[in-house]
Design a protein around this motif. Structure first.
Motif, PDB file in Angstrom:
ATOM      1  N   GLU A   1       0.761  -1.016  -0.030  1.00 28.92           N
ATOM      2  CA  GLU A   1      -0.030   0.121  -0.060  1.00 28.92           C
ATOM      3  C   GLU A   1       0.833   1.279  -0.130  1.00 28.92           C
ATOM      4  N   ILE A   2       2.255   1.331   0.205  1.00 30.04           N
ATOM      5  CA  ILE A   2       2.921   2.266   0.133  1.00 30.04           C
ATOM      6  C   ILE A   2       3.308   2.695  -0.896  1.00 30.04           C
ATOM      7  N   PHE A   3       3.259   3.754  -1.480  1.00 28.88           N
ATOM      8  CA  PHE A   3       3.877   4.286  -2.724  1.00 28.88           C
ATOM      9  C   PHE A   3       5.059   5.390  -2.403  1.00 28.88           C
ATOM     10  N   ILE A   4       6.144   4.834  -2.872  1.00 26.59           N
ATOM     11  CA  ILE A   4       7.562   5.663  -2.699  1.00 26.59           C
ATOM     12  C   ILE A   4       7.862   5.964  -4.137  1.00 26.59           C
ATOM     13  N   PRO A   5       8.169   7.211  -4.580  1.00 22.61           N
ATOM     14  CA  PRO A   5       8.356   7.587  -5.974  1.00 22.61           C
ATOM     15  C   PRO A   5       9.851   7.043  -6.229  1.00 22.61           C
ATOM     16  N   THR A   6      10.186   6.757  -7.403  1.00 17.62           N
ATOM     17  CA  THR A   6      11.485   6.014  -7.950  1.00 17.62           C
ATOM     18  C   THR A   6      12.310   6.950  -7.605  1.00 17.62           C
ATOM     19  N   ARG A   7      12.352   8.448  -7.620  1.00 18.86           N
ATOM     20  CA  ARG A   7      13.580   9.295  -7.493  1.00 18.86           C
ATOM     21  C   ARG A   7      13.869   9.162  -5.587  1.00 18.86           C
ATOM     22  N   ARG A   8      12.838   8.980  -4.828  1.00 17.45           N
ATOM     23  CA  ARG A   8      13.169   8.658  -3.502  1.00 17.45           C
ATOM     24  C   ARG A   8      13.729   7.510  -3.158  1.00 17.45           C
ATOM     25  N   LYS A   9      13.355   6.305  -4.009  1.00 15.49           N
ATOM     26  CA  LYS A   9      14.019   4.886  -3.810  1.00 15.49           C
ATOM     27  C   LYS A   9      15.609   4.867  -4.043  1.00 15.49           C
ATOM     28  N   GLU A  10      15.609   6.045  -5.330  1.00 10.06           N
ATOM     29  CA  GLU A  10      17.085   5.963  -5.804  1.00 10.06           C
ATOM     30  C   GLU A  10      17.974   6.688  -4.641  1.00 10.06           C
ATOM     31  N   PHE A  11      17.415   7.794  -4.071  1.00 12.34           N
ATOM     32  CA  PHE A  11      17.993   8.620  -3.198  1.00 12.34           C
ATOM     33  C   PHE A  11      18.329   7.954  -1.858  1.00 12.34           C
ATOM     34  N   MET A  12      17.413   7.050  -1.293  1.00 11.05           N
ATOM     35  CA  MET A  12      17.647   6.063  -0.174  1.00 11.05           C
ATOM     36  C   MET A  12      18.893   5.022  -0.322  1.00 11.05           C
TER      37      MET A  12
ATOM     38  N   HIS B   1      24.545   3.514  -0.055  1.00 11.09           N
ATOM     39  CA  HIS B   1      25.814   3.383  -0.848  1.00 11.09           C
ATOM     40  C   HIS B   1      27.124   4.283  -0.187  1.00 11.09           C
ATOM     41  N   TRP B   2      26.599   5.568   0.195  1.00 14.32           N
ATOM     42  CA  TRP B   2      27.550   6.736   0.806  1.00 14.32           C
ATOM     43  C   TRP B   2      27.839   6.070   2.207  1.00 14.32           C
ATOM     44  N   LYS B   3      27.201   5.648   2.815  1.00 16.87           N
ATOM     45  CA  LYS B   3      27.388   5.151   4.605  1.00 16.87           C
ATOM     46  C   LYS B   3      28.692   4.093   4.307  1.00 16.87           C
ATOM     47  N   VAL B   4      28.893   3.369   3.387  1.00 19.67           N
ATOM     48  CA  VAL B   4      29.931   2.404   3.416  1.00 19.67           C
ATOM     49  C   VAL B   4      31.267   2.804   2.627  1.00 19.67           C
ATOM     50  N   MET B   5      30.978   4.177   2.221  1.00 24.19           N
ATOM     51  CA  MET B   5      32.201   4.572   1.172  1.00 24.19           C
ATOM     52  C   MET B   5      33.265   5.182   2.388  1.00 24.19           C
TER      53      MET B   5
ATOM     54  N   GLN C   1      36.057   7.921   3.202  1.00 26.30           N
ATOM     55  CA  GLN C   1      35.841   9.560   3.344  1.00 26.30           C
ATOM     56  C   GLN C   1      36.296  10.126   1.893  1.00 26.30           C
ATOM     57  N   ASP C   2      37.474   9.956   1.429  1.00 27.32           N
ATOM     58  CA  ASP C   2      37.901  10.408   0.387  1.00 27.32           C
ATOM     59  C   ASP C   2      37.322   9.856  -0.942  1.00 27.32           C
ATOM     60  N   GLU C   3      36.539   8.798  -1.163  1.00 26.71           N
ATOM     61  CA  GLU C   3      35.892   8.390  -2.067  1.00 26.71           C
ATOM     62  C   GLU C   3      34.575   9.262  -1.973  1.00 26.71           C
ATOM     63  N   PHE C   4      33.978   9.453  -0.813  1.00 32.47           N
ATOM     64  CA  PHE C   4      32.764  10.046  -0.500  1.00 32.47           C
ATOM     65  C   PHE C   4      32.946  11.545  -1.150  1.00 32.47           C
ATOM     66  N   ASN C   5      34.096  12.416  -0.646  1.00 33.05           N
ATOM     67  CA  ASN C   5      34.355  13.846  -1.029  1.00 33.05           C
ATOM     68  C   ASN C   5      34.477  13.659  -2.617  1.00 33.05           C
ATOM     69  N   LYS C   6      34.966  12.767  -3.335  1.00 26.98           N
ATOM     70  CA  LYS C   6      35.235  12.885  -4.820  1.00 26.98           C
ATOM     71  C   LYS C   6      33.799  12.695  -5.501  1.00 26.98           C
ATOM     72  N   GLU C   7      32.974  12.012  -4.966  1.00 24.15           N
ATOM     73  CA  GLU C   7      31.696  11.830  -5.491  1.00 24.15           C
ATOM     74  C   GLU C   7      30.750  12.891  -5.245  1.00 24.15           C
ATOM     75  N   LEU C   8      31.006  13.785  -4.152  1.00 22.47           N
ATOM     76  CA  LEU C   8      30.174  14.910  -3.887  1.00 22.47           C
ATOM     77  C   LEU C   8      30.758  15.931  -4.860  1.00 22.47           C
ATOM     78  N   ILE C   9      32.074  16.027  -5.085  1.00 20.98           N
ATOM     79  CA  ILE C   9      32.398  16.974  -6.178  1.00 20.98           C
ATOM     80  C   ILE C   9      32.090  16.697  -7.381  1.00 20.98           C
ATOM     81  N   LEU C  10      31.860  15.437  -7.871  1.00 25.28           N
ATOM     82  CA  LEU C  10      31.418  15.299  -9.309  1.00 25.28           C
ATOM     83  C   LEU C  10      29.765  15.589  -9.167  1.00 25.28           C
ATOM     84  N   LEU C  11      29.142  15.305  -8.132  1.00 24.82           N
ATOM     85  CA  LEU C  11      27.669  15.615  -8.104  1.00 24.82           C
ATOM     86  C   LEU C  11      27.201  16.879  -8.093  1.00 24.82           C
TER      87      LEU C  11
END
Length: 111
Positions: free
Chosen positions: A52-63, A68-72, A74-84
């Protein structure tokens, strides 16, 4: 004013996946637990059944991205943020959202 408002509503409704086939806005339930706003759920409206729960695709992708970020490292995370950030900046520029740029002037030029 109406044209800008209509464009804004169309853009948000597409991002929130509230427009479907007929291209008319559709209603969607928004539960307080997910976003701390919207309707309070009732017993007949409970979240016990995942179907019964509707979760938009963008919200699922965000979660998924957050997980993914939680297991990265710190230096990999920083590079990904700069790219984003660079992707977002380019997208905002192209869409005319950066004030006083050529695309912005073209988008909001008085006709």
């Amino acid at each position: 004013h109406k044209g800008i408002r209509d464009t804004c509503v169309d853009s948000f409704s597409e991002q929130l996946e509230l427009k479907h086939g007929s291209n008319h806005l559709q209603t969607a339930k928004l539960y307080r637990g997910a976003f701390d706003c919207g309707a309070k759920s009732t017993k007949s409206d409970s979240l016990d059944s995942p179907d019964e729960i509707f979760i938009p695709t963008r919200r699922k992708e965000f979660m998924e991205t957050i997980q993914h970020w939680k297991v990265m490292k710190q230096d990999e995370f920083n590079k990904e943020l700069i790219l984003l950030k660079s992707y977002a900046s380019y997208g905002a520029y192209e869409a005319g959202y950066l004030e006083k740029t050529k695309p912005w002037k073209a988008k909001f030029r008085k006709k």
